[in-house]
Write a protein that holds these residues in place. Sequence first.
Motif, PDB file in Angstrom:
ATOM      1  N   THR A 262      -2.004 -21.365   2.514  1.00  0.00           N
ATOM      2  CA  THR A 262      -1.476 -20.343   1.612  1.00  0.00           C
ATOM      3  C   THR A 262      -2.530 -19.335   1.157  1.00  0.00           C
ATOM      4  OG1 THR A 262       0.040 -22.002   0.806  1.00  0.00           O
ATOM      5  CG2 THR A 262      -0.183 -20.029  -0.529  1.00  0.00           C
ATOM      6  N   GLU A 263      -3.631 -19.837   0.642  1.00  0.00           N
ATOM      7  CA  GLU A 263      -4.636 -18.942   0.068  1.00  0.00           C
ATOM      8  C   GLU A 263      -5.171 -17.978   1.135  1.00  0.00           C
ATOM      9  OE1 GLU A 263      -6.489 -16.974  -2.639  1.00  0.00           O
ATOM     10  OE2 GLU A 263      -5.030 -18.548  -3.093  1.00  0.00           O
ATOM     11  N   ALA A 264      -5.466 -18.527   2.332  1.00  0.00           N
ATOM     12  CA  ALA A 264      -5.996 -17.685   3.414  1.00  0.00           C
ATOM     13  C   ALA A 264      -4.966 -16.622   3.813  1.00  0.00           C
ATOM     14  CB  ALA A 264      -6.360 -18.547   4.610  1.00  0.00           C
ATOM     15  N   ALA A 265      -3.694 -17.007   3.831  1.00  0.00           N
ATOM     16  CA  ALA A 265      -2.636 -16.046   4.190  1.00  0.00           C
ATOM     17  C   ALA A 265      -2.599 -14.907   3.180  1.00  0.00           C
ATOM     18  CB  ALA A 265      -1.281 -16.753   4.236  1.00  0.00           C
ATOM     19  N   LEU A 266      -2.721 -15.251   1.902  1.00  0.00           N
ATOM     20  CA  LEU A 266      -2.652 -14.211   0.872  1.00  0.00           C
ATOM     21  C   LEU A 266      -3.879 -13.286   0.936  1.00  0.00           C
ATOM     22  CD1 LEU A 266      -1.188 -16.301  -2.086  1.00  0.00           C
ATOM     23  CD2 LEU A 266      -0.007 -14.605  -0.674  1.00  0.00           C
ATOM     24  N   VAL A 267      -5.041 -13.876   1.234  1.00  0.00           N
ATOM     25  CA  VAL A 267      -6.257 -13.054   1.342  1.00  0.00           C
ATOM     26  C   VAL A 267      -6.102 -12.060   2.499  1.00  0.00           C
ATOM     27  CG1 VAL A 267      -8.721 -13.100   1.952  1.00  0.00           C
ATOM     28  CG2 VAL A 267      -7.819 -14.741   0.288  1.00  0.00           C
ATOM     29  N   ALA A 268      -5.668 -12.574   3.660  1.00  0.00           N
ATOM     30  CA  ALA A 268      -5.488 -11.695   4.829  1.00  0.00           C
ATOM     31  C   ALA A 268      -4.464 -10.602   4.520  1.00  0.00           C
ATOM     32  CB  ALA A 268      -5.056 -12.521   6.037  1.00  0.00           C
ATOM     33  N   SER A 269      -3.420 -10.989   3.808  1.00  0.00           N
ATOM     34  CA  SER A 269      -2.374 -10.022   3.468  1.00  0.00           C
ATOM     35  C   SER A 269      -2.925  -8.930   2.547  1.00  0.00           C
ATOM     36  CB  SER A 269      -1.233 -10.793   2.797  1.00  0.00           C
ATOM     37  OG  SER A 269      -0.525  -9.979   1.948  1.00  0.00           O
ATOM     38  N   ARG A 270      -3.739  -9.333   1.563  1.00  0.00           N
ATOM     39  CA  ARG A 270      -4.314  -8.344   0.635  1.00  0.00           C
ATOM     40  C   ARG A 270      -5.243  -7.366   1.368  1.00  0.00           C
ATOM     41  NH1 ARG A 270      -4.110 -12.456  -3.439  1.00  0.00           N
ATOM     42  NH2 ARG A 270      -6.110 -13.314  -2.789  1.00  0.00           N
ATOM     43  N   GLU A 271      -5.918  -7.868   2.384  1.00  0.00           N
ATOM     44  CA  GLU A 271      -6.828  -6.978   3.141  1.00  0.00           C
ATOM     45  C   GLU A 271      -6.037  -6.012   4.022  1.00  0.00           C
ATOM     46  OE1 GLU A 271     -10.404  -8.319   5.057  1.00  0.00           O
ATOM     47  OE2 GLU A 271     -10.307 -10.229   4.001  1.00  0.00           O
ATOM     48  N   ALA A 272      -4.902  -6.501   4.536  1.00  0.00           N
ATOM     49  CA  ALA A 272      -4.153  -5.695   5.516  1.00  0.00           C
ATOM     50  C   ALA A 272      -3.279  -4.621   4.877  1.00  0.00           C
ATOM     51  CB  ALA A 272      -3.297  -6.613   6.380  1.00  0.00           C
ATOM     52  N   ILE A 273      -2.644  -4.965   3.731  1.00  0.00           N
ATOM     53  CA  ILE A 273      -1.619  -4.056   3.183  1.00  0.00           C
ATOM     54  C   ILE A 273      -2.139  -2.640   2.919  1.00  0.00           C
ATOM     55  CG2 ILE A 273      -0.166  -3.615   1.137  1.00  0.00           C
ATOM     56  CD1 ILE A 273       0.602  -6.578   1.232  1.00  0.00           C
ATOM     57  N   PRO A 274      -3.257  -2.472   2.202  1.00  0.00           N
ATOM     58  CA  PRO A 274      -3.692  -1.080   1.945  1.00  0.00           C
ATOM     59  C   PRO A 274      -3.984  -0.293   3.219  1.00  0.00           C
ATOM     60  CG  PRO A 274      -5.277  -2.679   1.041  1.00  0.00           C
ATOM     61  CD  PRO A 274      -4.141  -3.459   1.582  1.00  0.00           C
ATOM     62  N   VAL A 275      -4.539  -0.973   4.215  1.00  0.00           N
ATOM     63  CA  VAL A 275      -4.853  -0.272   5.475  1.00  0.00           C
ATOM     64  C   VAL A 275      -3.556   0.126   6.179  1.00  0.00           C
ATOM     65  CG1 VAL A 275      -6.114  -0.400   7.652  1.00  0.00           C
ATOM     66  CG2 VAL A 275      -6.956  -1.661   5.677  1.00  0.00           C
ATOM     67  N   LEU A 276      -2.610  -0.801   6.241  1.00  0.00           N
ATOM     68  CA  LEU A 276      -1.339  -0.499   6.916  1.00  0.00           C
ATOM     69  C   LEU A 276      -0.614   0.647   6.216  1.00  0.00           C
ATOM     70  CD1 LEU A 276      -0.109  -4.159   7.560  1.00  0.00           C
ATOM     71  CD2 LEU A 276      -0.778  -2.507   9.304  1.00  0.00           C
ATOM     72  N   ARG A 277      -0.650   0.639   4.869  1.00  0.00           N
ATOM     73  CA  ARG A 277       0.013   1.720   4.118  1.00  0.00           C
ATOM     74  C   ARG A 277      -0.691   3.055   4.378  1.00  0.00           C
ATOM     75  NH1 ARG A 277       4.937   0.044   2.743  1.00  0.00           N
ATOM     76  NH2 ARG A 277       4.928  -1.867   1.550  1.00  0.00           N
TER      77      ARG A 277
END
Lengths: 397, 125
Positions: A262-277
């Motif tokens: 879970t924690e690793a998934a959330l970290v990866a998600s936080r890194e990806a979202i701003p770039v994708l947006r």
Amino acid sequence: MSDDDFEAGDSLEGFGDDSARTIRNFSCAEARFGAECLLGLPIEKREAKMAELFGDDPQILLPVFEVLRDRWESSPASVRDDAEYFYRFLLEKVSPCAEPQYKTGKFLFDERDYFLAEAALIAGTACRNLSRREEAWRWFNRSEVWFLSTARWLLSIGRLPLDLARLSYQRLALLTEERRFDEVRELLPQVTEVLERFEGREEALKCRFLEGGILIETRELEKAKEVYFEIASRAKALEKGEKLFATAQYNLVQLHAELGETEAALVASREAIPVLRRLDNRIGVGKLQCGLGLLYRKQGNRAAAIETFRAAQMEFEDLEMRADVAALHLIIADLLLEAGQEPQARWEIQAALPIIDEYKLVPEGMAALSLLHQSLKSHRINQQALRDLHGYFGNQN
Amino acid sequence: MDERLREVESLFASMRKAIRAWAFRDGLNREERAVFEDCLHDWCWRFAWRPGSERSLKNLREGLTSFATHHARSFKGIDVEAYRREKAAHKEAAAQFRLKLKKLQQNPASDSSKVDPEDQEKRTS
């Protein structure tokens, strides 16, 4: 005739720093803006304005194609239509460069052939994103012929291997989506090598995504994770690696979710979202939401999972990515069945089936599809058939 | 001019002598050679925009050599005056188009991606 029709620093005010880069008569920013204006015109109005807006000039067509490549993950349907428009225009309105014409025409030497090949490659890639696979194959075949055709202008093979390898990458991606993994595994090393040799480093790195995707499909999740970690790390070192980095991250979200990290998934998600947006990569945003939906599902938070899958589904619906919409109907149906909401689950399945039929999706899942059809008729949904069927969409979601 | 185009310019400059020699070998007169060179130069700048080209000048050198050695003779007998007129008209049209783009870009009320310059110009005048 001046050697420099465009003087450095001659750019018009208001076009920003990028205006230092030029294509002869235009700064980079002007050409790009001109390309966006041209693409902003509805297709039915574009024909009459093509010459006026320099749509028949390579100086604007180059950035037009650059914009289309930038957008094929944010609006694949319109990119497909635009690429087809430019392909038809070049084919029908621009004369082939016969000897007397290429001396003074707007398209010099191999340029008409090159633009036709590039337009077809873009159209095919957009079709692939839309799961219009037969159409994608047709465009890739056209692209191949036009790329080959550029070779008739050259004494040496020039950049042909690089262009053909870019096309081969798209073909292998399509084969991966058709789950023809053995063929991809057989051919991928050669394509990667050619891309690396001809300095298509970003394209070479993209090949690793196919490798990772296949490892996910064959449930070798730890190996897949290693591949995506490596992609993310190498992408960071590339000048234009941001997009690849974000793509690796959303794949990692999905992998961590599947592995219950879970924690690793959330970290990866936080890194990806701003770039994708920032990149307006809406396909990426949708896929990342799928990864988060999976995470909630693993945690047993059914309501949050359904809500997140719905958000992804809306994104895909907007993008006209109907195969992904259908896959998510099935996943949501599965969750609804778990919650004992069979009528709603039935509705979801009934929404998915016509799309699966229309797009001839998951041919390898015909048995599961048939079982699901039968169970709907007998008013008792076969949940295993449902799971088998949406499992076949795994690579897309 | 950015680094990539500086490299393109430098490559073209380094090949200019050879290009002229090939054109001379194929019997082009001074003016025809100038047109040929100009076409190659245009092609060169645009080639630098193709995907992947920014990373390697090797392909550009090969392409340029191919065209220079293989196609120079087809420029023999070209209508140099017509080429110059066409080129000047094109340059003028490009300058006008750049002005239109500037007007569009500077008009904050417009959604530049949804209008065409002419319509927008009428609206703002």
